[in-house]
Design an enzyme around this catalytic site. Structure first.
Site, PDB file in Angstrom:
ATOM      1  N   HIS A 180      10.465   4.631   6.437  1.00  5.63           N
ATOM      2  CA  HIS A 180       9.028   4.446   6.674  1.00  5.63           C
ATOM      3  C   HIS A 180       8.644   5.590   7.610  1.00  5.63           C
ATOM      4  O   HIS A 180       8.850   5.501   8.824  1.00  5.63           O
ATOM      5  CB  HIS A 180       8.741   3.087   7.310  1.00  5.63           C
ATOM      6  CG  HIS A 180       7.272   2.854   7.509  1.00  5.63           C
ATOM      7  ND1 HIS A 180       6.545   1.957   6.754  1.00  5.63           N
ATOM      8  CD2 HIS A 180       6.388   3.449   8.347  1.00  5.63           C
ATOM      9  CE1 HIS A 180       5.267   2.012   7.134  1.00  5.63           C
ATOM     10  NE2 HIS A 180       5.146   2.900   8.105  1.00  5.63           N
ATOM     11  N   HIS A 220       7.645  -5.414  -1.976  1.00  5.43           N
ATOM     12  CA  HIS A 220       7.806  -6.573  -1.091  1.00  5.43           C
ATOM     13  C   HIS A 220       7.562  -7.835  -1.913  1.00  5.43           C
ATOM     14  O   HIS A 220       6.468  -8.002  -2.454  1.00  5.43           O
ATOM     15  CB  HIS A 220       6.793  -6.524   0.054  1.00  5.43           C
ATOM     16  CG  HIS A 220       6.907  -5.282   0.889  1.00  5.43           C
ATOM     17  ND1 HIS A 220       7.698  -5.213   2.009  1.00  5.43           N
ATOM     18  CD2 HIS A 220       6.346  -4.050   0.739  1.00  5.43           C
ATOM     19  CE1 HIS A 220       7.616  -3.985   2.527  1.00  5.43           C
ATOM     20  NE2 HIS A 220       6.805  -3.266   1.774  1.00  5.43           N
ATOM     21  N   LEU A 226      -0.310   0.119   5.516  1.00  7.36           N
ATOM     22  CA  LEU A 226       0.359   1.167   6.280  1.00  7.36           C
ATOM     23  C   LEU A 226       1.382   1.850   5.388  1.00  7.36           C
ATOM     24  O   LEU A 226       2.099   1.157   4.671  1.00  7.36           O
ATOM     25  CB  LEU A 226       1.040   0.576   7.520  1.00  7.36           C
ATOM     26  CG  LEU A 226       0.042   0.141   8.609  1.00  7.36           C
ATOM     27  CD1 LEU A 226       0.738  -0.672   9.691  1.00  7.36           C
ATOM     28  CD2 LEU A 226      -0.660   1.358   9.221  1.00  7.36           C
ATOM     29  N   LYS A 258      17.020   0.558   4.704  1.00  6.34           N
ATOM     30  CA  LYS A 258      15.646   0.909   5.082  1.00  6.34           C
ATOM     31  C   LYS A 258      15.527   1.109   6.591  1.00  6.34           C
ATOM     32  O   LYS A 258      15.910   0.244   7.383  1.00  6.34           O
ATOM     33  CB  LYS A 258      14.692  -0.214   4.625  1.00  6.34           C
ATOM     34  CG  LYS A 258      13.213   0.024   4.957  1.00  6.34           C
ATOM     35  CD  LYS A 258      12.584   1.114   4.117  1.00  6.34           C
ATOM     36  CE  LYS A 258      11.166   1.439   4.548  1.00  6.34           C
ATOM     37  NZ  LYS A 258      10.154   0.513   4.059  1.00  6.34           N
ATOM     38  N   HIS A 274      -0.112 -10.581   1.413  1.00  2.99           N
ATOM     39  CA  HIS A 274      -0.329 -11.407   2.607  1.00  2.99           C
ATOM     40  C   HIS A 274      -1.386 -12.443   2.238  1.00  2.99           C
ATOM     41  O   HIS A 274      -2.292 -12.147   1.450  1.00  2.99           O
ATOM     42  CB  HIS A 274      -0.874 -10.571   3.772  1.00  2.99           C
ATOM     43  CG  HIS A 274       0.102  -9.588   4.347  1.00  2.99           C
ATOM     44  ND1 HIS A 274       1.054  -9.922   5.276  1.00  2.99           N
ATOM     45  CD2 HIS A 274       0.269  -8.266   4.117  1.00  2.99           C
ATOM     46  CE1 HIS A 274       1.759  -8.858   5.606  1.00  2.99           C
ATOM     47  NE2 HIS A 274       1.303  -7.833   4.906  1.00  2.99           N
ATOM     48  N   HIS A 332       6.392   5.721   0.307  1.00  2.41           N
ATOM     49  CA  HIS A 332       4.923   5.765   0.254  1.00  2.41           C
ATOM     50  C   HIS A 332       4.345   6.994   0.963  1.00  2.41           C
ATOM     51  O   HIS A 332       3.643   6.874   1.962  1.00  2.41           O
ATOM     52  CB  HIS A 332       4.293   4.481   0.790  1.00  2.41           C
ATOM     53  CG  HIS A 332       4.950   3.883   2.001  1.00  2.41           C
ATOM     54  ND1 HIS A 332       5.191   4.593   3.152  1.00  2.41           N
ATOM     55  CD2 HIS A 332       5.424   2.642   2.239  1.00  2.41           C
ATOM     56  CE1 HIS A 332       5.775   3.810   4.037  1.00  2.41           C
ATOM     57  NE2 HIS A 332       5.927   2.623   3.498  1.00  2.41           N
ATOM     58  N   HIS A 341       9.766   0.480  -4.622  1.00  2.00           N
ATOM     59  CA  HIS A 341       9.371   0.008  -3.279  1.00  2.00           C
ATOM     60  C   HIS A 341       8.518  -1.238  -3.455  1.00  2.00           C
ATOM     61  O   HIS A 341       7.343  -1.147  -3.796  1.00  2.00           O
ATOM     62  CB  HIS A 341       8.589   1.085  -2.520  1.00  2.00           C
ATOM     63  CG  HIS A 341       8.247   0.696  -1.109  1.00  2.00           C
ATOM     64  ND1 HIS A 341       8.465   1.520  -0.034  1.00  2.00           N
ATOM     65  CD2 HIS A 341       7.699  -0.441  -0.588  1.00  2.00           C
ATOM     66  CE1 HIS A 341       8.073   0.921   1.084  1.00  2.00           C
ATOM     67  NE2 HIS A 341       7.590  -0.269   0.769  1.00  2.00           N
ATOM     68  N   ALA A 359      -1.340  -5.618   7.531  1.00  4.34           N
ATOM     69  CA  ALA A 359      -1.348  -4.447   6.654  1.00  4.34           C
ATOM     70  C   ALA A 359      -0.616  -4.761   5.366  1.00  4.34           C
ATOM     71  O   ALA A 359       0.485  -5.311   5.400  1.00  4.34           O
ATOM     72  CB  ALA A 359      -0.667  -3.280   7.362  1.00  4.34           C
ATOM     73  N   ASN A 384      12.119  -6.531   4.865  1.00  4.97           N
ATOM     74  CA  ASN A 384      11.404  -6.904   6.102  1.00  4.97           C
ATOM     75  C   ASN A 384      10.936  -8.349   6.088  1.00  4.97           C
ATOM     76  O   ASN A 384       9.761  -8.646   6.232  1.00  4.97           O
ATOM     77  CB  ASN A 384      10.237  -5.934   6.378  1.00  4.97           C
ATOM     78  CG  ASN A 384       9.193  -5.899   5.286  1.00  4.97           C
ATOM     79  OD1 ASN A 384       9.490  -6.143   4.115  1.00  4.97           O
ATOM     80  ND2 ASN A 384       7.957  -5.602   5.643  1.00  4.97           N
ATOM     81  N   ARG A 396       8.584 -10.937  -0.473  1.00  2.00           N
ATOM     82  CA  ARG A 396       8.592 -12.045   0.503  1.00  2.00           C
ATOM     83  C   ARG A 396       9.637 -13.087   0.120  1.00  2.00           C
ATOM     84  O   ARG A 396      10.639 -12.761  -0.489  1.00  2.00           O
ATOM     85  CB  ARG A 396       7.190 -12.684   0.624  1.00  2.00           C
ATOM     86  CG  ARG A 396       6.030 -11.704   0.744  1.00  2.00           C
ATOM     87  CD  ARG A 396       6.189 -10.701   1.864  1.00  2.00           C
ATOM     88  NE  ARG A 396       4.954  -9.946   2.093  1.00  2.00           N
ATOM     89  CZ  ARG A 396       4.896  -8.802   2.746  1.00  2.00           C
ATOM     90  NH1 ARG A 396       5.982  -8.237   3.215  1.00  2.00           N
ATOM     91  NH2 ARG A 396       3.747  -8.186   2.931  1.00  2.00           N
ATOM     92  N   ASP A 454       4.786  -0.394  -3.272  1.00  3.80           N
ATOM     93  CA  ASP A 454       4.542  -0.973  -1.943  1.00  3.80           C
ATOM     94  C   ASP A 454       3.605  -2.174  -2.040  1.00  3.80           C
ATOM     95  O   ASP A 454       2.840  -2.439  -1.118  1.00  3.80           O
ATOM     96  CB  ASP A 454       3.989   0.071  -0.960  1.00  3.80           C
ATOM     97  CG  ASP A 454       4.114  -0.394   0.486  1.00  3.80           C
ATOM     98  OD1 ASP A 454       4.885  -1.339   0.748  1.00  3.80           O
ATOM     99  OD2 ASP A 454       3.434   0.186   1.343  1.00  3.80           O
TER     100      ASP A 454
HETATM  101  C1  NCD Z   1       4.155  -3.710   4.243  1.00  6.67           C
HETATM  102  C2  NCD Z   1       4.349  -5.209   4.413  1.00  6.67           C
HETATM  103  O1  NCD Z   1       3.359  -5.941   4.542  1.00  6.67           O
HETATM  104  O2  NCD Z   1       5.504  -5.662   4.378  1.00  6.67           O
HETATM  105  N1  NCD Z   1       2.788  -3.391   4.558  1.00  6.67           N
HETATM  106  C3  NCD Z   1       2.091  -2.303   4.155  1.00  6.67           C
HETATM  107  O3  NCD Z   1       0.960  -2.132   4.582  1.00  6.67           O
HETATM  108  N2  NCD Z   1       2.601  -1.435   3.308  1.00  6.67           N
HETATM  109  C4  NCD Z   1       5.145  -2.965   5.075  1.00  6.67           C
HETATM  110  C5  NCD Z   1       5.219  -1.485   4.792  1.00  6.67           C
HETATM  111  O4  NCD Z   1       5.742  -1.072   3.754  1.00  6.67           O
HETATM  112  O5  NCD Z   1       4.747  -0.710   5.625  1.00  6.67           O
HETATM  113 ZN    ZN Z   2       6.428  -1.306   2.039  1.00  8.93          ZN
END
Ligand code: NCD
Ligand code: ZN
Length: 352
Positions: free
Chosen positions: A136, A15, A219, A99, A251, A174, A13, A263, A41, A17, A247
């Protein structure tokens, strides 16, 4: 034990970007992991196999030349996803899951699913083609307290879907509560969960330590201590249907340190090292390999990785931030220490 050698792990899992931020974060993951499930996402979201193919190419171009890393792509489920897309995704060989974001549940989830019944034909096709559904698992009902959203979603929404599609492989992403852990333990062999390092290391007190801590906001939100313990115990127990998913969700600092902050916690810079800390504290470092390198691959039907990594019990200092254009990414443990270090090169020969 001063060092531990395990099969190179996978992150189920992640991200990464896109664009400049992707080029900053992918090397951190590629240094530690052989493969990762890439979350879709983006803005706009990765809703088709063709978009996943293009995104995969961009990720591969960001992998350092001395690393080998395979992005495992996913599609973002919407109420408009055509059921026929599932056969295309499966046949691609590079899309490994779909997803499900409940609309409004988290970062960039506004194209997500309001009413899952509208997706039943797609789920039927996924069951038929054996393409896993990654969930999720949080309700977006504003009447439900943020800290209860996982447990309520499992009861009200997820359990009936799993009952309706008993052969669908499902991953609760998660998982953060004892209810989530118990649900997976009691479910069939087709239901699994990923667990983050931060939900094993922190409880919700970390959100308010000495003041409001935006870099601990993610989150699903951090939960009470009893939930942290349940999640940490599930991860370190050796149970085959719990596996590693960081996860890691970067950001920009300005988006985190804001009146309405984003988040996401960035952990890719120290991911496997943080899990080693978790297992070390639990006294079960011998079970790290199953959780990090074997269970997930088995669930996804992927071959085991063939190379090893070595982790040494040696503290190192995490940078205060990574520069990101005029902004910055503030990593987990910024300015503090991590108790395990990844070993490479000649050091590796000495310790392996
Ligand atoms: C994730 C994100 O920023 O893409 N944020 C997070 O708090 N985990 C999205 C997600 O997995 O909920
Ligand atoms: Zn995530």
């Amino acid at each position: 034990m001063q060092s531990i050698t395990i099969t190179t792990p996978d992150d189920f899992h992640l991200h990464v970007r896109d664009g400049e931020l992707m080029r900053l974060v992918v090397p951190h993951t590629a240094r530690r992991f052989a493969r990762a499930i890439i979350m879709p996402n983006l803005v706009p979201p990765i809703v088709s196999t063709e978009l996943a193919r293009q995104y995969r190419e961009r990720i591969l171009a960001a992998v350092p030349s001395d690393a080998s890393f395979e992005p495992l792509m996913t599609l973002y489920l919407t109420e408009q996803t055509p059921a026929a897309e599932i056969a295309v995704a499966k046949a691609s060989g590079y899309v490994h899951a779909v997803k499900w974001y409940p609309v409004g549940a988290t970062t960039n989830s506004h194209h997500g699913v309001q009413n899952i019944e509208k997706c039943f034909e797609v789920l039927e096709a996924m069951q038929q083609h054996d393409l896993p559904l990654l969930v999720h698992p949080e309700t977006t009902d504003p009447a439900v307290d943020t800290f209860d959203r996982e447990a309520v979603f499992i009861d009200r929404v997820l359990a009936p879907v799993i009952e309706r599609f008993p052969n669908l492989r499902v991953v609760l992403e998660h998982v953060t509560t004892h209810q989530g852990v118990q649900f997976v333990q009691a479910a069939s062999s087709r239901v699994a969960a990923t667990i983050t390092a931060h939900h094993c290391l922190l409880n919700r007190v970390a959100l308010f330590e000495g003041g409001l801590r935006p870099h601990h906001y993610c989150l699903p939100i951090l939960k009470r201590e009893e939930h942290r313990v349940a999640v940490m115990e599930a991860a370190t127990s050796g149970h085959p249907r719990f596996f590693l998913g960081t996860d890691s969700a970067p950001h920009a600092r300005t988006a985190k340190e804001a009146a309405c902050g984003c988040a996401g916690i960035y952990t890719a810079h120290a991911a496997i090292e943080l899990y080693a800390e978790v297992f070390d504290r639990a006294g079960t470092l011998d079970k790290l390999e199953a959780f990090a390198s074997l269970n997930g691959a088995k669930f996804y039907g992927l071959p085991r990785n063939t190379t090893p990594i070595v982790l040494e019990r040696k503290a190192w200092n995490v940078p205060e931030s990574f520069s990101f254009g005029k902004d910055a990414i503030v990593p987990f443990r910024a300015g503090c220490q991590v108790g395990f270090q990844l070993v490479d090169g000649s050091e590796f020969e000495r310790l392996a």
